[in-house]
Design a protein around this motif. Structure first.
Motif, PDB file in Angstrom:
ATOM      1  N   THR A 189       8.357  -4.105  -8.490  1.00 31.21           N
ATOM      2  CA  THR A 189       7.282  -3.715  -9.408  1.00 31.21           C
ATOM      3  C   THR A 189       7.788  -3.644 -10.840  1.00 31.21           C
ATOM      4  O   THR A 189       8.989  -3.483 -11.084  1.00 31.21           O
ATOM      5  CB  THR A 189       6.701  -2.334  -9.040  1.00 31.21           C
ATOM      6  OG1 THR A 189       7.708  -1.328  -9.241  1.00 31.21           O
ATOM      7  CG2 THR A 189       6.218  -2.298  -7.609  1.00 31.21           C
ATOM      8  N   THR A 190       6.842  -3.782 -11.749  1.00 29.33           N
ATOM      9  CA  THR A 190       7.081  -3.471 -13.162  1.00 29.33           C
ATOM     10  C   THR A 190       6.108  -2.362 -13.521  1.00 29.33           C
ATOM     11  O   THR A 190       4.897  -2.551 -13.420  1.00 29.33           O
ATOM     12  CB  THR A 190       6.854  -4.707 -14.052  1.00 29.33           C
ATOM     13  OG1 THR A 190       7.807  -5.715 -13.706  1.00 29.33           O
ATOM     14  CG2 THR A 190       7.003  -4.341 -15.518  1.00 29.33           C
ATOM     15  N   GLU A 191       6.662  -1.203 -13.922  1.00 23.57           N
ATOM     16  CA  GLU A 191       5.836  -0.025 -14.169  1.00 23.57           C
ATOM     17  C   GLU A 191       5.894   0.316 -15.659  1.00 23.57           C
ATOM     18  O   GLU A 191       6.980   0.535 -16.215  1.00 23.57           O
ATOM     19  CB  GLU A 191       6.290   1.139 -13.293  1.00 23.57           C
ATOM     20  CG  GLU A 191       6.272   0.732 -11.816  1.00 23.57           C
ATOM     21  CD  GLU A 191       6.706   1.834 -10.863  1.00 23.57           C
ATOM     22  OE1 GLU A 191       6.721   3.013 -11.281  1.00 23.57           O
ATOM     23  OE2 GLU A 191       7.023   1.523  -9.699  1.00 23.57           O
ATOM     24  N   ASP A 240      -0.609   7.189 -19.245  1.00 25.29           N
ATOM     25  CA  ASP A 240      -1.012   5.780 -19.094  1.00 25.29           C
ATOM     26  C   ASP A 240      -0.044   5.011 -18.203  1.00 25.29           C
ATOM     27  O   ASP A 240       0.407   3.904 -18.521  1.00 25.29           O
ATOM     28  CB  ASP A 240      -1.125   5.083 -20.465  1.00 25.29           C
ATOM     29  CG  ASP A 240      -2.160   5.732 -21.360  1.00 25.29           C
ATOM     30  OD1 ASP A 240      -3.142   6.273 -20.824  1.00 25.29           O
ATOM     31  OD2 ASP A 240      -1.975   5.711 -22.593  1.00 25.29           O
ATOM     32  N   TYR A 241       0.276   5.602 -17.057  1.00 29.19           N
ATOM     33  CA  TYR A 241       1.235   4.979 -16.138  1.00 29.19           C
ATOM     34  C   TYR A 241       0.527   3.896 -15.325  1.00 29.19           C
ATOM     35  O   TYR A 241      -0.477   4.141 -14.680  1.00 29.19           O
ATOM     36  CB  TYR A 241       1.824   6.030 -15.206  1.00 29.19           C
ATOM     37  CG  TYR A 241       3.165   5.648 -14.625  1.00 29.19           C
ATOM     38  CD1 TYR A 241       4.352   6.008 -15.242  1.00 29.19           C
ATOM     39  CD2 TYR A 241       3.238   4.903 -13.443  1.00 29.19           C
ATOM     40  CE1 TYR A 241       5.578   5.655 -14.704  1.00 29.19           C
ATOM     41  CE2 TYR A 241       4.453   4.539 -12.905  1.00 29.19           C
ATOM     42  CZ  TYR A 241       5.620   4.908 -13.544  1.00 29.19           C
ATOM     43  OH  TYR A 241       6.855   4.561 -13.010  1.00 29.19           O
ATOM     44  N   GLU A 242       1.066   2.673 -15.353  1.00 32.18           N
ATOM     45  CA  GLU A 242       0.504   1.541 -14.625  1.00 32.18           C
ATOM     46  C   GLU A 242       1.588   0.882 -13.790  1.00 32.18           C
ATOM     47  O   GLU A 242       2.731   0.729 -14.237  1.00 32.18           O
ATOM     48  CB  GLU A 242      -0.087   0.510 -15.592  1.00 32.18           C
ATOM     49  CG  GLU A 242      -1.218   1.021 -16.464  1.00 32.18           C
ATOM     50  CD  GLU A 242      -2.494   1.291 -15.683  1.00 32.18           C
ATOM     51  OE1 GLU A 242      -2.611   0.726 -14.559  1.00 32.18           O
ATOM     52  OE2 GLU A 242      -3.338   2.050 -16.160  1.00 32.18           O
ATOM     53  N   VAL A 243       1.215   0.470 -12.576  1.00 26.49           N
ATOM     54  CA  VAL A 243       2.146  -0.176 -11.657  1.00 26.49           C
ATOM     55  C   VAL A 243       1.653  -1.591 -11.373  1.00 26.49           C
ATOM     56  O   VAL A 243       0.508  -1.778 -10.941  1.00 26.49           O
ATOM     57  CB  VAL A 243       2.266   0.607 -10.328  1.00 26.49           C
ATOM     58  CG1 VAL A 243       3.213  -0.128  -9.372  1.00 26.49           C
ATOM     59  CG2 VAL A 243       2.762   2.012 -10.590  1.00 26.49           C
ATOM     60  N   GLU A 244       2.527  -2.558 -11.581  1.00 21.66           N
ATOM     61  CA  GLU A 244       2.208  -3.964 -11.294  1.00 21.66           C
ATOM     62  C   GLU A 244       3.205  -4.502 -10.287  1.00 21.66           C
ATOM     63  O   GLU A 244       4.415  -4.496 -10.537  1.00 21.66           O
ATOM     64  CB  GLU A 244       2.259  -4.804 -12.567  1.00 21.66           C
ATOM     65  CG  GLU A 244       1.953  -6.269 -12.322  1.00 21.66           C
ATOM     66  CD  GLU A 244       2.103  -7.123 -13.573  1.00 21.66           C
ATOM     67  OE1 GLU A 244       1.892  -8.344 -13.478  1.00 21.66           O
ATOM     68  OE2 GLU A 244       2.460  -6.560 -14.632  1.00 21.66           O
ATOM     69  N   VAL A 245       2.716  -4.954  -9.133  1.00 24.00           N
ATOM     70  CA  VAL A 245       3.574  -5.556  -8.112  1.00 24.00           C
ATOM     71  C   VAL A 245       3.847  -6.994  -8.518  1.00 24.00           C
ATOM     72  O   VAL A 245       2.916  -7.788  -8.677  1.00 24.00           O
ATOM     73  CB  VAL A 245       2.904  -5.487  -6.727  1.00 24.00           C
ATOM     74  CG1 VAL A 245       3.780  -6.188  -5.690  1.00 24.00           C
ATOM     75  CG2 VAL A 245       2.644  -4.045  -6.333  1.00 24.00           C
ATOM     76  N   ALA A 286       0.827  -1.200   0.000  1.00 24.18           N
ATOM     77  CA  ALA A 286       0.000   0.000   0.000  1.00 24.18           C
ATOM     78  C   ALA A 286       0.868   1.260   0.000  1.00 24.18           C
ATOM     79  O   ALA A 286       0.532   2.273  -0.644  1.00 24.18           O
ATOM     80  CB  ALA A 286      -0.931  -0.010   1.203  1.00 24.18           C
ATOM     81  N   ALA A 287       1.996   1.215   0.699  1.00 28.40           N
ATOM     82  CA  ALA A 287       2.911   2.373   0.727  1.00 28.40           C
ATOM     83  C   ALA A 287       3.492   2.634  -0.663  1.00 28.40           C
ATOM     84  O   ALA A 287       3.619   3.799  -1.098  1.00 28.40           O
ATOM     85  CB  ALA A 287       4.018   2.123   1.747  1.00 28.40           C
ATOM     86  N   VAL A 288       3.857   1.560  -1.369  1.00 28.71           N
ATOM     87  CA  VAL A 288       4.394   1.711  -2.720  1.00 28.71           C
ATOM     88  C   VAL A 288       3.332   2.312  -3.656  1.00 28.71           C
ATOM     89  O   VAL A 288       3.632   3.218  -4.462  1.00 28.71           O
ATOM     90  CB  VAL A 288       4.883   0.350  -3.254  1.00 28.71           C
ATOM     91  CG1 VAL A 288       5.229   0.441  -4.739  1.00 28.71           C
ATOM     92  CG2 VAL A 288       6.082  -0.130  -2.453  1.00 28.71           C
ATOM     93  N   TRP A 290      11.312  -1.522 -10.659  1.00 28.70           N
ATOM     94  CA  TRP A 290      11.788  -0.846  -9.462  1.00 28.70           C
ATOM     95  C   TRP A 290      11.738  -1.822  -8.288  1.00 28.70           C
ATOM     96  O   TRP A 290      10.852  -2.654  -8.196  1.00 28.70           O
ATOM     97  CB  TRP A 290      10.933   0.372  -9.112  1.00 28.70           C
ATOM     98  CG  TRP A 290      11.078   1.539 -10.066  1.00 28.70           C
ATOM     99  CD1 TRP A 290      10.190   1.944 -10.989  1.00 28.70           C
ATOM    100  CD2 TRP A 290      12.177   2.446 -10.139  1.00 28.70           C
ATOM    101  NE1 TRP A 290      10.635   3.057 -11.665  1.00 28.70           N
ATOM    102  CE2 TRP A 290      11.876   3.381 -11.150  1.00 28.70           C
ATOM    103  CE3 TRP A 290      13.410   2.561  -9.456  1.00 28.70           C
ATOM    104  CZ2 TRP A 290      12.747   4.427 -11.507  1.00 28.70           C
ATOM    105  CZ3 TRP A 290      14.269   3.608  -9.811  1.00 28.70           C
ATOM    106  CH2 TRP A 290      13.940   4.525 -10.822  1.00 28.70           C
ATOM    107  N   VAL A 291      12.732  -1.640  -7.376  1.00 27.51           N
ATOM    108  CA  VAL A 291      12.765  -2.437  -6.148  1.00 27.51           C
ATOM    109  C   VAL A 291      12.679  -1.461  -4.975  1.00 27.51           C
ATOM    110  O   VAL A 291      13.587  -0.638  -4.757  1.00 27.51           O
ATOM    111  CB  VAL A 291      14.060  -3.274  -6.045  1.00 27.51           C
ATOM    112  CG1 VAL A 291      14.072  -4.045  -4.725  1.00 27.51           C
ATOM    113  CG2 VAL A 291      14.176  -4.220  -7.222  1.00 27.51           C
ATOM    114  N   TYR A 292      11.581  -1.546  -4.220  1.00 26.12           N
ATOM    115  CA  TYR A 292      11.344  -0.661  -3.071  1.00 26.12           C
ATOM    116  C   TYR A 292      11.686  -1.403  -1.785  1.00 26.12           C
ATOM    117  O   TYR A 292      11.255  -2.548  -1.583  1.00 26.12           O
ATOM    118  CB  TYR A 292       9.875  -0.238  -2.996  1.00 26.12           C
ATOM    119  CG  TYR A 292       9.369   0.557  -4.179  1.00 26.12           C
ATOM    120  CD1 TYR A 292       9.248   1.943  -4.105  1.00 26.12           C
ATOM    121  CD2 TYR A 292       8.978  -0.072  -5.358  1.00 26.12           C
ATOM    122  CE1 TYR A 292       8.750   2.688  -5.177  1.00 26.12           C
ATOM    123  CE2 TYR A 292       8.498   0.647  -6.430  1.00 26.12           C
ATOM    124  CZ  TYR A 292       8.375   2.019  -6.341  1.00 26.12           C
ATOM    125  OH  TYR A 292       7.890   2.747  -7.410  1.00 26.12           O
TER     126      TYR A 292
END
Length: 261
Positions: free
Chosen positions: A219-221, A200-205, A150-152, A244-246
């Motif tokens: 994630t793959t954004e 069209d920015y999408e974030v996939e965990v 949720a933070a990401v 990205w790696v958070y």
């Protein structure tokens, strides 16, 4: 002495013979066949023999004392019609089998079961795909990992909406200092530039895992780039993606981003 009228009479020998009023003639009429009777016993044979020689029966020149049988018209031979046999009854139609009703019911039950199974399977597949799409093969295993994810998501929303409050709420002070965006004006300026550069920015965990005191969210954004690396507008928008790696750590009761690579 009364004279017997002419007619057909039983001559006592199982035949109808013509009596002409004064004597027996040679005309004989065979009576209708009658059912065979049991052979007479000795007493009956004796009685018949006595009757045959009974002097009461007339000879060729004397009239019968009392003719036996009903009076018949001259020349008529009595006929006895056989009773008509009743027509055979039409056999009843065999009862129709109701087994087809059972098969119909079974078919309906099976069809309903298949439909229900299909619906449940489709829901399970959709749920599974949704889980993979949001958290990958290593989805959140507990409440802490869900809070880290949720933070990401809040951090990414902050950049797309230029929302400084969401940015501060989703990151540590050390992360903001290292990134050089320690105040809202600086962040909002950078976020607005980011919003004009992509769409069209999408974030996939894709993965969530525990590492000591931190939770790592990968994630793959994906997005459509509108400018090149120098900030110059592209002739044609280009689809692109980045991984990205958070690193997310606990901050009291909350989980916030402490590193991004």
């Amino acid at each position: 002495m009364t004279t017997t009228p002419p007619g057909w009479y039983d001559d006592g020998h199982s035949a109808l013979r013509w009596w002409d009023g004064s004597r027996w003639t040679e005309h004989v009429a065979e009576p209708d066949p009658v059912p065979a009777e049991p052979a007479p016993g000795p007493d009956a044979v004796a009685t018949d023999a006595a009757a045959t020689h009974d002097p009461g029966y007339p000879s060729d020149s004397s009239a019968p004392l009392a003719p036996v049988g009903a009076y018949q018209d001259a020349g008529a031979v009595p006929s006895v019609g056989a009773p008509a046999s009743p027509a055979p009854a039409t056999p009843p139609s065999p009862p129709k089998s109701k087994l087809w009703i059972v098969w119909v019911i079974v078919g309906v039950v099976v069809l309903a079961f298949l439909i229900l199974a299909g619906v449940l399977l489709s829901r399970l597949l959709v749920a599974g795909v949704g889980q993979i799409g949001s958290s990958g093969s290593g989805g959140p295993a507990d409440a802490d990992q869900q809070a880290a994810v949720a933070a990401v998501e809040l951090y990414d929303d902050a950049w797309q909406d230029a929302d400084c409050d969401a940015y501060v709420a989703s990151t540590t002070e050390g992360f903001r200092t290292e990134s050089g965006l320690t105040d809202c004006s600086a962040f909002e300026s950078e976020a607005e530039a980011f919003g004009s550069a992509v769409e069209d920015y999408e974030v996939e965990v894709t993965d969530v895992r525990q590492e000591e005191d931190a939770i790592v969210v990968t994630t793959t954004e994906t997005f459509t780039a509108l400018v090149d690396d120098n900030g110059e507008p592209l002739d044609e928008p280009t689809d692109d993606s980045i991984d990205w790696v958070y690193t997310v750590v606990a901050d009291g009761d909350d989980w916030v981003i402490d590193d991004l690579q």
